[in-house]
Design a protein around this motif. Sequence first.
Motif, PDB file in Angstrom:
ATOM      1  N   LYS A 146      16.561  -0.942 -34.203  1.00 28.35           N
ATOM      2  CA  LYS A 146      16.761  -0.505 -32.995  1.00 28.35           C
ATOM      3  C   LYS A 146      15.531  -1.037 -31.983  1.00 28.35           C
ATOM      4  O   LYS A 146      15.971  -1.399 -31.051  1.00 28.35           O
ATOM      5  N   ARG A 147      14.626  -0.797 -32.521  1.00 25.42           N
ATOM      6  CA  ARG A 147      13.402  -1.410 -31.549  1.00 25.42           C
ATOM      7  C   ARG A 147      13.250  -2.917 -31.271  1.00 25.42           C
ATOM      8  O   ARG A 147      13.063  -3.345 -30.320  1.00 25.42           O
ATOM      9  N   PHE A 148      13.648  -3.565 -32.263  1.00 25.31           N
ATOM     10  CA  PHE A 148      13.982  -4.997 -32.044  1.00 25.31           C
ATOM     11  C   PHE A 148      15.166  -5.299 -31.148  1.00 25.31           C
ATOM     12  O   PHE A 148      14.653  -6.163 -30.211  1.00 25.31           O
ATOM     13  N   ILE A 149      16.173  -4.899 -31.232  1.00 24.94           N
ATOM     14  CA  ILE A 149      17.310  -5.084 -30.597  1.00 24.94           C
ATOM     15  C   ILE A 149      16.885  -4.732 -29.106  1.00 24.94           C
ATOM     16  O   ILE A 149      17.150  -5.271 -27.905  1.00 24.94           O
ATOM     17  N   GLU A 150      16.457  -3.333 -28.582  1.00 29.78           N
ATOM     18  CA  GLU A 150      15.975  -2.975 -27.452  1.00 29.78           C
ATOM     19  C   GLU A 150      14.960  -3.768 -26.715  1.00 29.78           C
ATOM     20  O   GLU A 150      14.996  -4.092 -25.638  1.00 29.78           O
ATOM     21  N   ALA A 151      14.089  -4.390 -27.669  1.00 30.40           N
ATOM     22  CA  ALA A 151      13.066  -5.016 -26.997  1.00 30.40           C
ATOM     23  C   ALA A 151      13.740  -6.633 -26.221  1.00 30.40           C
ATOM     24  O   ALA A 151      13.323  -6.897 -25.360  1.00 30.40           O
ATOM     25  N   LEU A 180      15.927  -9.564 -21.770  1.00 27.71           N
ATOM     26  CA  LEU A 180      17.122 -10.278 -21.112  1.00 27.71           C
ATOM     27  C   LEU A 180      17.321  -9.568 -19.797  1.00 27.71           C
ATOM     28  O   LEU A 180      17.453 -10.290 -18.668  1.00 27.71           O
ATOM     29  N   ILE A 181      17.383  -8.341 -19.574  1.00 29.20           N
ATOM     30  CA  ILE A 181      17.548  -7.688 -18.447  1.00 29.20           C
ATOM     31  C   ILE A 181      16.553  -8.099 -17.229  1.00 29.20           C
ATOM     32  O   ILE A 181      16.724  -7.775 -16.289  1.00 29.20           O
ATOM     33  N   SER A 182      15.304  -8.281 -17.784  1.00 33.33           N
ATOM     34  CA  SER A 182      14.414  -8.337 -16.684  1.00 33.33           C
ATOM     35  C   SER A 182      14.234  -9.819 -16.246  1.00 33.33           C
ATOM     36  O   SER A 182      13.877 -10.152 -15.156  1.00 33.33           O
ATOM     37  N   ASP A 183      15.134 -10.710 -16.940  1.00 34.86           N
ATOM     38  CA  ASP A 183      15.214 -11.846 -16.368  1.00 34.86           C
ATOM     39  C   ASP A 183      16.487 -12.340 -15.582  1.00 34.86           C
ATOM     40  O   ASP A 183      16.613 -13.096 -15.024  1.00 34.86           O
ATOM     41  N   ILE A 184      17.424 -11.234 -15.685  1.00 29.42           N
ATOM     42  CA  ILE A 184      18.468 -11.565 -14.963  1.00 29.42           C
ATOM     43  C   ILE A 184      18.361 -11.241 -13.189  1.00 29.42           C
ATOM     44  O   ILE A 184      18.028 -10.257 -12.796  1.00 29.42           O
ATOM     45  N   PRO A 185      18.826 -12.312 -12.550  1.00 31.28           N
ATOM     46  CA  PRO A 185      18.657 -12.457 -11.224  1.00 31.28           C
ATOM     47  C   PRO A 185      19.536 -11.422 -10.501  1.00 31.28           C
ATOM     48  O   PRO A 185      20.521 -12.057  -9.881  1.00 31.28           O
ATOM     49  N   GLU A 239      16.177 -11.751 -39.655  1.00 30.67           N
ATOM     50  CA  GLU A 239      15.299 -11.748 -38.547  1.00 30.67           C
ATOM     51  C   GLU A 239      16.340 -12.186 -37.293  1.00 30.67           C
ATOM     52  O   GLU A 239      15.601 -12.597 -36.055  1.00 30.67           O
ATOM     53  N   LYS A 240      17.546 -12.164 -37.482  1.00 27.72           N
ATOM     54  CA  LYS A 240      18.501 -12.588 -36.411  1.00 27.72           C
ATOM     55  C   LYS A 240      19.272 -11.526 -35.819  1.00 27.72           C
ATOM     56  O   LYS A 240      19.615 -10.606 -36.557  1.00 27.72           O
ATOM     57  N   ILE A 241      19.627 -11.580 -34.529  1.00 26.88           N
ATOM     58  CA  ILE A 241      20.314 -10.321 -34.059  1.00 26.88           C
ATOM     59  C   ILE A 241      21.879 -11.174 -33.958  1.00 26.88           C
ATOM     60  O   ILE A 241      22.154 -12.242 -33.557  1.00 26.88           O
TER      61      ILE A 241
END
Length: 281
Positions: free
Chosen positions: A149-154, A159-164, A194-196
Amino acid sequence: MNENDVAAIAQLFGKPKEEISTAITNGGVSKLVADFTASRKIMTQEDFDKYQENYRQVVINDLVSNKHDLPQAIYEYVKGSVLEKKERDLAKTFGVSDYKGFNDLMDKIVEQSKNRPDEDEIKRLKSKIVEIETEKEKAVSEAIENGNKRFIEAELGKLISDIPIDADGEALENQKEVLLTMFKMRHKINVDGEKIVVMDHDGKPITDSKLDPRPLSEIFNEFAPKYVKLKSPDGGRGDGSTNPKGEISFDEYCIKNNIERNSLAAATAQKELTSRGFKLV
């Protein structure tokens, strides 16, 4: 008769030299050899290497079939933390003060039980062992689940911080929340090694033409324009061709957050979302 040869054979067979001398003199060597081979497994170095490799695979298969195919660091840490208290409790109950590890403790408890057989004690011991195994498996499962869960949320946070998104201030934060909420509603996200791996709402992995799982970033970036307005490629405001910003399906929101549709909790959630500028559809 060479004394050195006799001594060497005696050492190999584990017999006194006199017995070897007598056997050679009286023709009893064949019986010594037969007894020796019957009590030992003799193989060439090549056969032994092959045996080691095959046995290693047997151990691996056993670990996998019993769901112990975990990273060693996680397995050892969780196993130790779960068993430590139970070991102390069992040692105190059965009066064992000197033991090295769980297996040694079990051996000494069993040895004591031989001297004073008690069906109730044996049943209680078996129950304790089952309890320990259950708690261990639960702890391991929870540790892996929380880590995933921590991996996915990170990854989603990056991704959300990079969306314009074409908004500023509070409106920008609201649209980020809408986008993340809707993406989680529309997809199921798991970790495989190690993959989502991203799956659709039916639980089927989203793959490319080669049936390989598509990257989370690729799927997220394609999904974003369906729910938020993005800036134009040159960094300016968009042309308004995307969906209205702040729009959210209230039915899906209730399902995602386990809210009864016509309950007080639903009314409270509806009021809160509306007050934050979301358009409910």
